[in-house]
Motif scaffolding. Structure first.
Motif, PDB file in Angstrom:
ATOM      1  N   GLU A  74       0.745  -1.163  -0.056  1.00 14.54           N
ATOM      2  CA  GLU A  74       0.056   0.021  -0.052  1.00 14.54           C
ATOM      3  C   GLU A  74       1.097   1.494   0.025  1.00 14.54           C
ATOM      4  OE1 GLU A  74      -2.878   0.025   2.998  1.00 14.54           O
ATOM      5  OE2 GLU A  74      -3.949  -1.931   2.487  1.00 14.54           O
ATOM      6  N   ASN A  75       0.600   1.879  -1.016  1.00 12.76           N
ATOM      7  CA  ASN A  75       1.503   3.294  -1.359  1.00 12.76           C
ATOM      8  C   ASN A  75       0.706   4.253  -0.340  1.00 12.76           C
ATOM      9  OD1 ASN A  75       2.123   1.640  -4.141  1.00 12.76           O
ATOM     10  ND2 ASN A  75       3.723   2.596  -3.134  1.00 12.76           N
ATOM     11  N   ARG A  76       1.444   4.974   0.554  1.00 13.73           N
ATOM     12  CA  ARG A  76       0.696   6.160   1.419  1.00 13.73           C
ATOM     13  C   ARG A  76       1.916   7.227   1.262  1.00 13.73           C
ATOM     14  NH1 ARG A  76      -2.915   3.922   4.683  1.00 13.73           N
ATOM     15  NH2 ARG A  76      -3.844   2.143   3.824  1.00 13.73           N
ATOM     16  N   ALA A  77       1.926   7.817   0.125  1.00 12.42           N
ATOM     17  CA  ALA A  77       3.096   8.807  -0.164  1.00 12.42           C
ATOM     18  C   ALA A  77       2.678  10.004   0.475  1.00 12.42           C
ATOM     19  CB  ALA A  77       3.031   8.967  -1.714  1.00 12.42           C
ATOM     20  N   GLY A  78       3.786  10.669   0.764  1.00 11.97           N
ATOM     21  CA  GLY A  78       3.668  12.133   1.377  1.00 11.97           C
ATOM     22  C   GLY A  78       4.581  12.531   2.524  1.00 11.97           C
ATOM     23  N   ALA A  79       4.821  13.671   2.748  1.00 11.96           N
ATOM     24  CA  ALA A  79       5.739  14.160   3.609  1.00 11.96           C
ATOM     25  C   ALA A  79       7.059  13.473   3.680  1.00 11.96           C
ATOM     26  CB  ALA A  79       5.180  14.076   5.076  1.00 11.96           C
ATOM     27  N   SER A  80       7.865  13.077   2.680  1.00 14.19           N
ATOM     28  CA  SER A  80       9.131  12.379   2.477  1.00 14.19           C
ATOM     29  C   SER A  80       9.033  11.092   3.258  1.00 14.19           C
ATOM     30  CB  SER A  80      10.113  13.147   3.353  1.00 14.19           C
ATOM     31  OG  SER A  80      10.258  14.441   2.405  1.00 14.19           O
ATOM     32  N   GLY A  81       7.843  10.319   3.375  1.00 15.76           N
ATOM     33  CA  GLY A  81       7.659   8.932   4.017  1.00 15.76           C
ATOM     34  C   GLY A  81       7.015   9.069   5.237  1.00 15.76           C
ATOM     35  N   ASN A  82       6.841  10.323   5.849  1.00 15.78           N
ATOM     36  CA  ASN A  82       6.683  10.571   7.360  1.00 15.78           C
ATOM     37  C   ASN A  82       5.023  10.071   7.627  1.00 15.78           C
ATOM     38  OD1 ASN A  82       9.196  11.304   8.156  1.00 15.78           O
ATOM     39  ND2 ASN A  82       8.594  13.396   7.692  1.00 15.78           N
ATOM     40  N   ILE A  83       4.253  10.297   6.519  1.00 16.79           N
ATOM     41  CA  ILE A  83       2.650   9.828   6.632  1.00 16.79           C
ATOM     42  C   ILE A  83       2.590   8.536   6.843  1.00 16.79           C
ATOM     43  CG2 ILE A  83       0.492   9.684   5.243  1.00 16.79           C
ATOM     44  CD1 ILE A  83       1.247  12.491   4.325  1.00 16.79           C
ATOM     45  N   ALA A  84       3.378   7.562   6.011  1.00 22.71           N
ATOM     46  CA  ALA A  84       3.053   6.138   5.879  1.00 22.71           C
ATOM     47  C   ALA A  84       3.699   5.527   7.483  1.00 22.71           C
ATOM     48  CB  ALA A  84       3.743   5.317   4.893  1.00 22.71           C
ATOM     49  N   ALA A  85       4.946   6.317   7.773  1.00 23.32           N
ATOM     50  CA  ALA A  85       5.453   5.901   9.095  1.00 23.32           C
ATOM     51  C   ALA A  85       4.446   6.108  10.172  1.00 23.32           C
ATOM     52  CB  ALA A  85       6.703   6.575   9.466  1.00 23.32           C
ATOM     53  N   GLY A  86       3.754   7.448  10.123  1.00 23.29           N
ATOM     54  CA  GLY A  86       2.855   7.535  11.218  1.00 23.29           C
ATOM     55  C   GLY A  86       1.737   6.554  11.285  1.00 23.29           C
ATOM     56  N   GLN A  87       1.233   6.254  10.144  1.00 20.38           N
ATOM     57  CA  GLN A  87       0.093   5.191   9.974  1.00 20.38           C
ATOM     58  C   GLN A  87       0.811   3.693  10.563  1.00 20.38           C
ATOM     59  OE1 GLN A  87      -1.263   5.463   5.835  1.00 20.38           O
ATOM     60  NE2 GLN A  87      -2.235   7.356   6.388  1.00 20.38           N
ATOM     61  N   LEU A  88       2.007   3.439  10.254  1.00 19.42           N
ATOM     62  CA  LEU A  88       2.510   2.170  10.608  1.00 19.42           C
ATOM     63  C   LEU A  88       2.646   2.262  12.319  1.00 19.42           C
ATOM     64  CD1 LEU A  88       3.808  -0.622   9.985  1.00 19.42           C
ATOM     65  CD2 LEU A  88       6.181   0.798   9.700  1.00 19.42           C
ATOM     66  N   ALA A  89       2.931   3.323  12.632  1.00 19.40           N
ATOM     67  CA  ALA A  89       3.011   3.298  14.182  1.00 19.40           C
ATOM     68  C   ALA A  89       1.792   3.138  14.764  1.00 19.40           C
ATOM     69  CB  ALA A  89       3.701   4.785  14.627  1.00 19.40           C
ATOM     70  N   LYS A  90       0.614   3.573  14.179  1.00 16.91           N
ATOM     71  CA  LYS A  90      -0.711   3.559  14.959  1.00 16.91           C
ATOM     72  C   LYS A  90      -1.432   2.171  14.497  1.00 16.91           C
ATOM     73  CE  LYS A  90      -1.211   8.519  15.158  1.00 16.91           C
ATOM     74  NZ  LYS A  90       0.307   8.760  14.743  1.00 16.91           N
ATOM     75  N   ALA A  91      -0.765   1.340  13.772  1.00 17.21           N
ATOM     76  CA  ALA A  91      -1.604   0.188  13.329  1.00 17.21           C
ATOM     77  C   ALA A  91      -1.374  -0.939  14.552  1.00 17.21           C
ATOM     78  CB  ALA A  91      -0.938  -0.408  12.186  1.00 17.21           C
ATOM     79  N   ALA A  92      -2.841  -1.533  14.701  1.00 18.22           N
ATOM     80  CA  ALA A  92      -2.575  -2.453  15.684  1.00 18.22           C
ATOM     81  C   ALA A  92      -3.386  -3.855  15.578  1.00 18.22           C
ATOM     82  CB  ALA A  92      -3.548  -1.741  16.905  1.00 18.22           C
ATOM     83  N   ASP A  93      -3.246  -4.073  14.159  1.00 15.27           N
ATOM     84  CA  ASP A  93      -4.066  -5.185  14.000  1.00 15.27           C
ATOM     85  C   ASP A  93      -3.047  -6.388  13.593  1.00 15.27           C
ATOM     86  OD1 ASP A  93      -2.603  -4.621  11.667  1.00 15.27           O
ATOM     87  OD2 ASP A  93      -4.139  -4.666  10.156  1.00 15.27           O
ATOM     88  N   GLN A  94      -1.980  -6.415  14.121  1.00 13.74           N
ATOM     89  CA  GLN A  94      -0.981  -7.311  14.016  1.00 13.74           C
ATOM     90  C   GLN A  94      -0.571  -7.886  12.506  1.00 13.74           C
ATOM     91  OE1 GLN A  94       0.473  -8.735  17.248  1.00 13.74           O
ATOM     92  NE2 GLN A  94      -0.989  -6.790  17.920  1.00 13.74           N
ATOM     93  N   HIS A  95      -1.207  -7.247  11.438  1.00 14.13           N
ATOM     94  CA  HIS A  95      -0.966  -7.687  10.019  1.00 14.13           C
ATOM     95  C   HIS A  95      -0.453  -6.556   9.359  1.00 14.13           C
ATOM     96  CE1 HIS A  95      -3.490 -11.017  11.431  1.00 14.13           C
ATOM     97  NE2 HIS A  95      -2.988 -11.790  10.485  1.00 14.13           N
ATOM     98  N   THR A  96      -0.013  -5.519   9.901  1.00 13.75           N
ATOM     99  CA  THR A  96       0.484  -4.457   9.197  1.00 13.75           C
ATOM    100  C   THR A  96       2.041  -4.085   9.555  1.00 13.75           C
ATOM    101  OG1 THR A  96      -1.644  -3.239   9.409  1.00 13.75           O
ATOM    102  CG2 THR A  96       0.488  -1.918   8.718  1.00 13.75           C
ATOM    103  N   PHE A  97       3.004  -3.957   8.466  1.00 10.68           N
ATOM    104  CA  PHE A  97       4.395  -3.831   8.546  1.00 10.68           C
ATOM    105  C   PHE A  97       4.516  -2.624   7.447  1.00 10.68           C
ATOM    106  CE2 PHE A  97       3.346  -7.999   9.954  1.00 10.68           C
ATOM    107  CZ  PHE A  97       4.011  -7.945  10.962  1.00 10.68           C
ATOM    108  N   GLY A  98       5.848  -2.324   7.438  1.00 12.15           N
ATOM    109  CA  GLY A  98       6.234  -1.051   6.421  1.00 12.15           C
ATOM    110  C   GLY A  98       7.856  -1.112   5.913  1.00 12.15           C
ATOM    111  N   VAL A  99       7.993  -0.722   4.703  1.00 13.46           N
ATOM    112  CA  VAL A  99       9.292  -0.472   4.366  1.00 13.46           C
ATOM    113  C   VAL A  99       9.607   0.913   4.333  1.00 13.46           C
ATOM    114  CG1 VAL A  99      10.964  -0.427   2.299  1.00 13.46           C
ATOM    115  CG2 VAL A  99       9.361  -2.531   2.669  1.00 13.46           C
TER     116      VAL A  99
END
Length: 331
Positions: A74-99
């Protein structure tokens, strides 16, 4: 990147191969059961076709085969990658990771005063691949070896300029470190990405830049720009014949760029262990290592603790430069 890519959908579903899902434990708050028991998401903070996106897609297929579940990029582009990192930090479903790119984990906390996540909200899994930076210059500039180039750059003072993909980018902060070590005084000119930097060097509008090998090597091989040196401790197989700055008067400068697999810190330890082991095994595959090399990366795949220490060391290094130069990005 060194190879062209075809347009790909924003969400790519990679079908699982026939391997059965490995058994495992949910965190204590959830019922016992297999993991994963549904598709796994890999968040990427940049658009399709960019380097982090290509790395995520490279991992997704073999991971799907191992776990018997689709891995969705899932591409969550924006803010030099910080948007996706913020969403990753808040994920709680045990099935979300990130590059996640190195800059998000190391320099972003110092650069962005209103960053909406903390790096300790992310758990390290493993570095996918790394690359030293390549010091490149215009084909119009004559120089005699690495020391000769550095001497010419020092003599030019602020008459020379260097380009980077943007304020606070790896190319910006790394060049400021190189200036500190060598006495160069070139003026920073930010661009909107590595391709624009390359165009400016080819045209002679700027004199130098530090870029990932994957961005620069094709233009070097075509003779459109000149490779001066690498920011590695020695020669790199990614750029055969290009010397290292460490071998030519800058012994204490070793800089690289990298991308890593990260997880939400709240992910259950058994899930972290199972997923991390699979990622590291995939990165030891000769096929994956060859594909990473073709994209301009040296495959890594080390343990989570090594990545944790790397983040801390790089954050201290780049954080100091950001503070001393007074660099900030609002937003």
């Amino acid at each position: 990147m060194p190879r062209p890519f075809h347009a790909v959908p924003r969400r790519t579903l990679l079908a699982a191969a026939g391997a059965a899902a490995l058994a495992g434990a949910w965190p204590p708050a959830r019922a016992q059961g297999p993991w994963p028991d549904k598709p796994v998401r890999l968040l990427v903070g940049f658009s399709a076709g960019t380097s982090p996106d290509l790395l995520a897609r490279l991992l997704a297929e073999p991971l799907a085969a191992r776990f018997g579940q689709p891995f969705i990029v899932e591409n969550r582009a924006g803010a030099s990658g910080n948007i996706a990192a913020g969403q990753l930090a808040k994920a709680a479903d045990q099935h979300t990771f990130g590059v996640v790119g190195a800059a998000v984990l190391t320099s972003a906390p110092a650069l962005y005063p209103r960053l909406d996540f903390k790096t300790d909200e992310l758990a390290p899994i493993s570095v996918i691949g790394s690359s030293p930076l390549m010091l490149v210059t215009s084909p119009k500039i004559a120089f005699d070896g690495v020391r000769g180039f550095l001497a010419t750059a020092r003599e030019a003072g602020s008459r020379w300029s260097y380009g980077s993909p943007g304020v606070g980018s790896n190319g910006h902060l790394s060049m400021e470190l190189l200036k500190e070590k060598t006495g160069i005084a070139a003026v920073h000119v930010p661009f909107g990405g590595a391709p624009a930097v390359l165009t400016a060097i080819i045209g002679g509008d700027i004199q130098m830049a530090l870029l990932p090998i994957g961005n620069a090597m094709t233009q070097v091989q075509a003779g459109r720009i000149q490779a001066v040196a690498l920011t590695s401790s020695g020669p790199s197989p990614l750029a055969t014949g290009v010397p290292a700055l460490a071998e030519h008067g800058v012994p204490d400068l070793r800089l690289d760029t990298w991308n890593a697999v990260m997880a939400p810190a709240r992910t259950a330890p058994p899930v972290l262990e199972r997923f991390g082991s699979a990622v590291r095994e995939v990165l030891q595959s000769e096929d994956i290592r060859r594909k990473l090399f073709a994209q301009g990366w040296m495959a890594e795949g080390g343990p989570a603790e090594d990545l944790r220490q790397r983040i801390a060391a790089d954050a201290a290094l780049y954080g100091r430069i950001v503070a001393e130069r007074g660099i900030r990005i609002e937003g």
